[in-house]
Design an enzyme around this catalytic site. Sequence first.
Site, PDB file in Angstrom:
ATOM      1  N   PRO A 137       3.117   2.498  -1.057  1.00  0.00           N
ATOM      2  CA  PRO A 137       4.384   2.636  -1.775  1.00  0.00           C
ATOM      3  C   PRO A 137       4.761   4.050  -2.225  1.00  0.00           C
ATOM      4  O   PRO A 137       4.834   4.345  -3.420  1.00  0.00           O
ATOM      5  CB  PRO A 137       4.179   1.710  -2.970  1.00  0.00           C
ATOM      6  CG  PRO A 137       2.715   1.809  -3.247  1.00  0.00           C
ATOM      7  CD  PRO A 137       2.064   1.915  -1.891  1.00  0.00           C
ATOM      8  N   CYS A 138       5.062   4.916  -1.276  1.00  0.00           N
ATOM      9  CA  CYS A 138       5.497   6.261  -1.656  1.00  0.00           C
ATOM     10  C   CYS A 138       6.851   6.227  -2.366  1.00  0.00           C
ATOM     11  O   CYS A 138       7.207   7.194  -3.045  1.00  0.00           O
ATOM     12  CB  CYS A 138       5.503   7.199  -0.463  1.00  0.00           C
ATOM     13  SG  CYS A 138       6.446   6.651   0.944  1.00  0.00           S
TER      14      CYS A 138
END
Length: 175
Positions: A137-138
């Site tokens: 989850p950047c």
Amino acid sequence: MPTLAATTLDTPLGDMVAFASHQGLCLLEFADRKALPTEKRDLETLFDARVTPADHSVFEMLRTELAAYFRADSPAFSIPLHTPGTPFQQAAWQALLKIPAGETRSYADQAAAIDKPNATRAVARANGANRIAIIIPCHRIIGSDGSLTGYGGGLKRKRWLLDHEAAMTGAALFA
């Protein structure tokens, strides 16, 4: 020549492309991402393989877990990942995986989490090299001032993902 299986997935945020190796999911990107052709070439080189449309057992699990995520049933993913990268990139991506849905961190927070407090820019580059959107989850990384920062899928999608996760988990990310 070995192959990497490829498929396209319809999501509420637009079509996504997925590649899988024999070890797991190695790419999940929005189909309109400008870096997608480069990522495809890089993976073909890394795996000495050709990307070919094909079914793969990982894709059924991916469809199931993404559907649960988009329905707001579950923010968790357990799909096997195959993410080649440098040791630094691996550390940065592992730090991303530790950020709970509904929460955000800054690049500085992420750099500190991998014991490289002066590597904020390098962390940002590692996040940019992440080939597995949503699951790694950047999108949960924001500016230290709380502003949205770059996201390969676009800031509109980043905002949507953060709002979706906040609603799913009851978090209050933005006033």
